[in-house]
Design an enzyme around this catalytic site. Structure first.
Site, PDB file in Angstrom:
ATOM      1  N   LYS A 174      52.711   7.709  18.818  1.00 19.47           N
ATOM      2  CA  LYS A 174      52.383   8.446  19.755  1.00 19.47           C
ATOM      3  C   LYS A 174      51.659   8.016  20.977  1.00 19.47           C
ATOM      4  O   LYS A 174      50.645   7.408  20.884  1.00 19.47           O
ATOM      5  CB  LYS A 174      51.734   9.840  19.270  1.00 19.47           C
ATOM      6  N   GLU A 177      50.684   9.188  27.460  1.00 22.29           N
ATOM      7  CA  GLU A 177      51.693  10.103  28.132  1.00 22.29           C
ATOM      8  C   GLU A 177      51.539   9.852  30.190  1.00 22.29           C
ATOM      9  O   GLU A 177      52.224   9.468  30.583  1.00 22.29           O
ATOM     10  CB  GLU A 177      51.898  11.782  28.372  1.00 22.29           C
ATOM     11  N   CYS A 282      36.771  -0.013  26.053  1.00 25.99           N
ATOM     12  CA  CYS A 282      36.372   0.027  25.514  1.00 25.99           C
ATOM     13  C   CYS A 282      34.823  -0.259  24.485  1.00 25.99           C
ATOM     14  O   CYS A 282      33.758  -0.443  24.082  1.00 25.99           O
ATOM     15  CB  CYS A 282      36.519   0.870  23.905  1.00 25.99           C
ATOM     16  N   GLU A 383      29.980   7.473  28.359  1.00 26.51           N
ATOM     17  CA  GLU A 383      30.810   6.540  28.632  1.00 26.51           C
ATOM     18  C   GLU A 383      31.371   7.121  29.853  1.00 26.51           C
ATOM     19  O   GLU A 383      32.600   7.966  29.824  1.00 26.51           O
ATOM     20  CB  GLU A 383      32.018   6.310  27.481  1.00 26.51           C
TER      21      GLU A 383
END
Length: 500
Positions: A174, A177, A282, A383
């Site tokens: 997945k 999107e 990250c 972050e």
């Protein structure tokens, strides 16, 4: 004309039936170029069912069969590098060279998967008792799933599914999107390489699809890379449903610069690590801790370099940094800079007003540099995931280390110094999963494992490398006793000497 991205299930394109669609924009222009199908729970069931059916044969296939497919896959990926990179640039916005680098790092894990035979070797102890042997073997889990982020739409999926399928599992991916097309091309190339239908499935969707995967009884394990709040939710929900989980979260990576460091090298590293890929990674360095009297000099060198970075569309070879993924994300990143001064930081560079001629509707932001940032400022605590670098000051190594270790994140960190003793002390004392010594972004090579500490990782296994192999398999120990043929019943003589 708007392109449509559908699911890839059972070895073919399957049109979305939920009636829900998500927009995909070109970050350089702000225009919607694609719509992506968002799966319903029923479509998740269909993808998992295809993977479960394929597992019946793939899970018992030979290692030779699996690796032969992976070798062909590696060759196809290598030949289509530019095509993958172009899709990444079109939907994520990163410059073409950066997108090519992403594909190359993903290929490392495909190459690791090609050599899976040695990683799956078991262990054998003979004669642990009279005619008793003990063997330890590793077997696949079944259907496993991966949920991946927008910032590396090709690399992070390749951190997961090649190892998973090499170990004998089947996979449901997945992807984000926001930039879905690269995942479909990865699956299409796998089919072209000979991967049987249903072994790798791509299911597009939002929270509906994610929650259905987390709760699905036929999904044995979940791999995730994303923000810390979502990683925590993924870990808790999937674990509660009896699944194995590796959930990699967010980061606030620090670079400690000691007084003896080569400041030009440190400034070069800080700029490339903070602003590369527009800071949307990250492992970006988002906080530099300057120790001692070098702070002003280091900040000036960083500023000089940052001001020379060329920002523009990823399709322009002259561009060194592209736009951010969405307008909403661009505005959120900008808010940290506009609010920094009121929270005590000195704004050395403010990139929030940056635009690119001819692309005024793109999701542009320039490079921002904040100095003397307090540890309670939002720009330091959160972050940001954008091209914003915070500089903090410390008088001593101990004070700087304490700043790094006080962070709730523990993904990656770096120290810049010429002193081997100081570097060794740092690598032993710092609380982070990946450490660089004069290396700003210490992402391990494929045959080591990637993962952080503290709020940067939920679950026991790091991703790829040997940890990845162990995550996608489970151990079984077999204890065996066979009667000696010499002890066969009377009347049967196999010619063995009767010596006991």
């Amino acid at each position: 004309m708007t392109k449509t991205v559908h699911h890839w299930i059972g070895g073919r394109t399957v049109e979305g039936t939920s009636g829900n669609w998500g927009p995909v924009t070109d970050p350089a222009t702000g225009a919607v170029t694609t719509r992506v199908a968002l799966a319903s729970a029923a479509e998740v069931d269909a993808a998992v069912a295809a993977a479960r059916e394929a597992y019946a044969s793939w899970g018992t296939s030979s290692l030779a069969q699996r690796t032969s497919v992976l070798f062909r896959y590696r060759a196809l990926l290598d030949a289509r590098r530019d095509d993958l990179a172009a899709l990444i640039t079109a939907e994520h916005g990163k410059v073409h060279s950066d997108a090519l680098g992403e594909v190359a790092r993903g290929l490392e894990i495909v190459e690791l998967a090609c050599g899976i035979t040695t990683e799956l070797k078991g262990e054998l102890s003979t004669q642990v008792s009279n005619r008793v042997d003990v063997a330890a073997i590793r077997q696949p889990l079944g259907v496993v799933a991966g949920i991946t982020p927008f910032n590396f739409p090709a690399m992070v999926p390749m951190w997961m599914f090649p190892l998973a399928i090499a170990c004998g599992n089947t996979f449901v991916l997945k992807p984000s999107e926001k930039d879905p097309s690269a995942a479909n091309l990865l699956a299409e190339l796998a089919a072209e390489a000979g991967l049987p239908a249903g072994v790798l499935n791509v299911l597009h969707g939002d929270k509906v699809a994610v929650d259905a995967l987390l709760e699905h009884p036929d999904v044995a394990a979940i791999s995730f890379v994303g923000s810390t709040p979502i990683a925590r939710h993924i870990h808790a929900t999937a674990s509660a449903n009896g699944k194995r989980v590796q959930a990699l979260g967010g980061a606030k990576n620090h670079m400690l610069v000691l007084p003896d460091a080569d400041l030009d090298a440190a400034a070069d590293a800080a700029v490339s690590a903070a602003y590369g890929s527009a800071g949307e990674r990250c492992m970006a360095i988002s906080a530099v801790v300057a120790v001692g009297a070098i702070g002003d000099d280091l900040v000036q060198r960083i500023r000089e370099r940052a001001e020379k970075i060329t920002i523009g569309p990823g399709t322009d070879p002259a561009s060194e940094m592209g736009p951010l993924i969405t307008k909403a994300h661009r505005d959120k990143v900008a808010s940290y800079v506009t609010g920094a001064a009121a929270q005590g930081a000195e704004v050395v560079l403010d990139g929030t007003g940056h635009t690119v001629e001819g692309y005024e509707d793109g999701h542009w932001i320039g490079l921002s540099l904040l100095d003397r940032v307090p540890t309670d400022a939002d720009a330091y605590r959160d972050e940001i995931f954008g091209p914003v670098l915070c500089v903090l000051r410390a008088e001593t190594y101990e004070e700087g280390l304490a700043i790094v270790n006080a962070s709730p994140f523990g993904n990656g960190t770096a120290v810049f110094t010429r002193d081997g003793g100081a570097a060794r002390r740092f690598q032993m004392e710092v609380q982070a999963g990946m450490v660089g010594v004069n290396v700003p972004i210490p992402v391990p090579v494929g045959y080591h494992s990637f993962g952080g500490w503290k709020d940067s990782l939920f679950g026991d296994h790091h991703i790829y490398g040997r940890d990845g192999v162990h995550f996608y398999t489970r151990g079984k120990v077999v204890t065996t006793r066979w009667p000696d043929p010499a002890d066969a019943p009377a009347g049967v003589d196999l010619g063995f000497p009767r010596n006991h």
